[in-house]
Design a protein around this motif. Sequence first.
Motif, PDB file in Angstrom:
ATOM      1  N   MET A   1      -2.024  -4.034   7.436  1.00 10.36           N
ATOM      2  CA  MET A   1      -1.477  -4.622   6.480  1.00 10.36           C
ATOM      3  C   MET A   1      -0.056  -4.993   6.367  1.00 10.36           C
ATOM      4  N   ALA A   2       0.367  -5.885   6.485  1.00  9.91           N
ATOM      5  CA  ALA A   2       1.791  -5.763   6.810  1.00  9.91           C
ATOM      6  C   ALA A   2       3.052  -5.417   5.687  1.00  9.91           C
ATOM      7  N   LEU A   3       4.075  -4.401   6.640  1.00 10.15           N
ATOM      8  CA  LEU A   3       5.165  -3.715   5.434  1.00 10.15           C
ATOM      9  C   LEU A   3       5.626  -5.138   5.256  1.00 10.15           C
ATOM     10  N   ILE A   4       6.087  -4.517   3.487  1.00  6.67           N
ATOM     11  CA  ILE A   4       6.580  -5.677   2.429  1.00  6.67           C
ATOM     12  C   ILE A   4       8.186  -4.846   1.886  1.00  6.67           C
ATOM     13  N   GLU A   5       9.096  -5.138   2.860  1.00  4.86           N
ATOM     14  CA  GLU A   5      10.433  -4.005   2.490  1.00  4.86           C
ATOM     15  C   GLU A   5      10.808  -4.366   1.304  1.00  4.86           C
ATOM     16  N   GLU A   6      10.688  -3.150  -0.198  1.00  6.45           N
ATOM     17  CA  GLU A   6      12.063  -3.161  -0.941  1.00  6.45           C
ATOM     18  C   GLU A   6      13.027  -3.067  -0.508  1.00  6.45           C
ATOM     19  N   ASP A   7      13.853  -3.510  -0.769  1.00  2.61           N
ATOM     20  CA  ASP A   7      15.246  -3.312  -1.028  1.00  2.61           C
ATOM     21  C   ASP A   7      16.577  -3.729  -2.576  1.00  2.61           C
ATOM     22  N   GLY A   8      15.845  -3.168  -3.198  1.00  2.00           N
ATOM     23  CA  GLY A   8      16.844  -3.180  -4.139  1.00  2.00           C
ATOM     24  C   GLY A   8      16.896  -4.521  -5.110  1.00  2.00           C
ATOM     25  N   SER A   9      16.038  -5.582  -4.250  1.00  2.00           N
ATOM     26  CA  SER A   9      16.586  -6.960  -5.640  1.00  2.00           C
ATOM     27  C   SER A   9      14.082  -7.205  -6.295  1.00  2.00           C
ATOM     28  N   ILE A  10      13.659  -6.124  -6.233  1.00  2.51           N
ATOM     29  CA  ILE A  10      12.375  -6.332  -6.819  1.00  2.51           C
ATOM     30  C   ILE A  10      11.992  -7.298  -6.108  1.00  2.51           C
TER      31      ILE A  10
ATOM     32  N   TYR B   1      10.117   1.345   1.018  1.00  2.00           N
ATOM     33  CA  TYR B   1      10.967   1.051   1.258  1.00  2.00           C
ATOM     34  C   TYR B   1      11.824   1.233   2.681  1.00  2.00           C
ATOM     35  N   ALA B   2      11.127   1.867   3.366  1.00  2.00           N
ATOM     36  CA  ALA B   2      11.585   2.128   4.673  1.00  2.00           C
ATOM     37  C   ALA B   2      10.973   0.934   5.542  1.00  2.00           C
ATOM     38  N   SER B   3      12.130   0.037   6.596  1.00  5.89           N
ATOM     39  CA  SER B   3      10.928  -0.694   7.452  1.00  5.89           C
ATOM     40  C   SER B   3      10.476   0.011   8.782  1.00  5.89           C
ATOM     41  N   LEU B   4       9.701  -0.541   9.864  1.00  3.84           N
ATOM     42  CA  LEU B   4       9.069  -0.049  10.634  1.00  3.84           C
ATOM     43  C   LEU B   4      10.416   0.478  11.834  1.00  3.84           C
TER      44      LEU B   4
ATOM     45  N   ALA C   1      -0.513   1.916  14.154  1.00  2.64           N
ATOM     46  CA  ALA C   1      -0.735   3.012  13.685  1.00  2.64           C
ATOM     47  C   ALA C   1       0.482   3.436  12.831  1.00  2.64           C
ATOM     48  N   ARG C   2       1.532   3.307  13.313  1.00  2.93           N
ATOM     49  CA  ARG C   2       3.172   3.338  12.758  1.00  2.93           C
ATOM     50  C   ARG C   2       3.104   2.719  11.079  1.00  2.93           C
ATOM     51  N   GLU C   3       2.534   1.436  11.234  1.00  2.00           N
ATOM     52  CA  GLU C   3       2.407   0.795  10.013  1.00  2.00           C
ATOM     53  C   GLU C   3       1.894   1.604   8.716  1.00  2.00           C
ATOM     54  N   ALA C   4       1.219   1.508   9.682  1.00  2.00           N
ATOM     55  CA  ALA C   4      -0.105   2.534   8.366  1.00  2.00           C
ATOM     56  C   ALA C   4       0.519   3.912   8.158  1.00  2.00           C
ATOM     57  N   ALA C   5       1.098   4.763   9.270  1.00  2.49           N
ATOM     58  CA  ALA C   5       1.706   6.011   8.476  1.00  2.49           C
ATOM     59  C   ALA C   5       2.711   5.722   7.786  1.00  2.49           C
ATOM     60  N   ILE C   6       3.499   4.555   7.804  1.00  4.38           N
ATOM     61  CA  ILE C   6       4.732   4.279   6.511  1.00  4.38           C
ATOM     62  C   ILE C   6       4.109   4.024   5.478  1.00  4.38           C
ATOM     63  N   LEU C   7       2.880   3.092   5.123  1.00  2.59           N
ATOM     64  CA  LEU C   7       1.966   3.419   3.597  1.00  2.59           C
ATOM     65  C   LEU C   7       1.123   4.534   3.880  1.00  2.59           C
ATOM     66  N   ARG C   8       1.020   5.451   4.234  1.00  2.20           N
ATOM     67  CA  ARG C   8       0.373   6.670   3.895  1.00  2.20           C
ATOM     68  C   ARG C   8       1.680   7.497   3.555  1.00  2.20           C
ATOM     69  N   GLY C   9       2.718   7.649   3.851  1.00  7.14           N
ATOM     70  CA  GLY C   9       4.291   8.382   3.070  1.00  7.14           C
ATOM     71  C   GLY C   9       4.678   8.355   2.101  1.00  7.14           C
ATOM     72  N   MET C  10       3.862   6.936   2.357  1.00  6.09           N
ATOM     73  CA  MET C  10       4.675   5.893   0.778  1.00  6.09           C
ATOM     74  C   MET C  10       3.953   6.368  -0.090  1.00  6.09           C
TER      75      MET C  10
ATOM     76  N   ASP D   1       7.146  -5.155 -13.784  1.00  5.77           N
ATOM     77  CA  ASP D   1       6.653  -5.659 -13.021  1.00  5.77           C
ATOM     78  C   ASP D   1       6.384  -5.166 -11.808  1.00  5.77           C
ATOM     79  N   GLN D   2       8.036  -4.596 -11.107  1.00  4.73           N
ATOM     80  CA  GLN D   2       8.388  -4.380  -9.495  1.00  4.73           C
ATOM     81  C   GLN D   2       6.590  -3.944  -9.387  1.00  4.73           C
ATOM     82  N   SER D   3       6.625  -3.820  -7.955  1.00  7.84           N
ATOM     83  CA  SER D   3       5.762  -3.113  -7.168  1.00  7.84           C
ATOM     84  C   SER D   3       5.395  -1.192  -7.176  1.00  7.84           C
ATOM     85  N   LEU D   4       6.792  -1.416  -6.584  1.00  7.85           N
ATOM     86  CA  LEU D   4       7.240  -0.020  -6.675  1.00  7.85           C
ATOM     87  C   LEU D   4       8.326   0.988  -7.142  1.00  7.85           C
TER      88      LEU D   4
END
Length: 165
Positions: free
Chosen positions: A1-10, A17-20, A42-51, A67-70
Amino acid sequence: MALIEEDGSIVDGANTYASLSYVDTFCSDLGLTSWASCSTTAREAAILRGMAYIESLSFKGYKSDADQSLKWPRDGAYDEDGYAIEDDAIPTNLLRAVARAAYEESVSSGTLQATRTGGVKKEKIDVIEIEYFGSSTNSDKIFAAINGYLKGLLADSAFSEVERT
């Protein structure tokens, strides 16, 4: 799954919250060299597990948009010193917590979501005495490191009711 970063703009569909690149730099700066040896997947998956761990926590304030995701950005949130956090901001220490959580998940997958068990080691009935097996594990240290970054952001923090103007 691709990382989609929240930057505060919803950001619609945000899952981190953190990019690769942020986590790469964080780990490099701290000398956590095993992170770089993991594949991008593997790093992206680890970020999602950390999230998943970070998102399981309760934070001060409330979501800026229902309605925000996070859980972030948030309204009514304050740092550990009682200063207001902008309602369109992702706090730096939250990014650090995600990065550390991702690193720990890269070292030992599932460590932040581990099920802890403990049982009775010894039981004495007369003059009641119960001794439990120790539940202190290495993950207690991991949680302490992550939660150290989150100090002041969590709902049960000492400064949860302090507001500075």
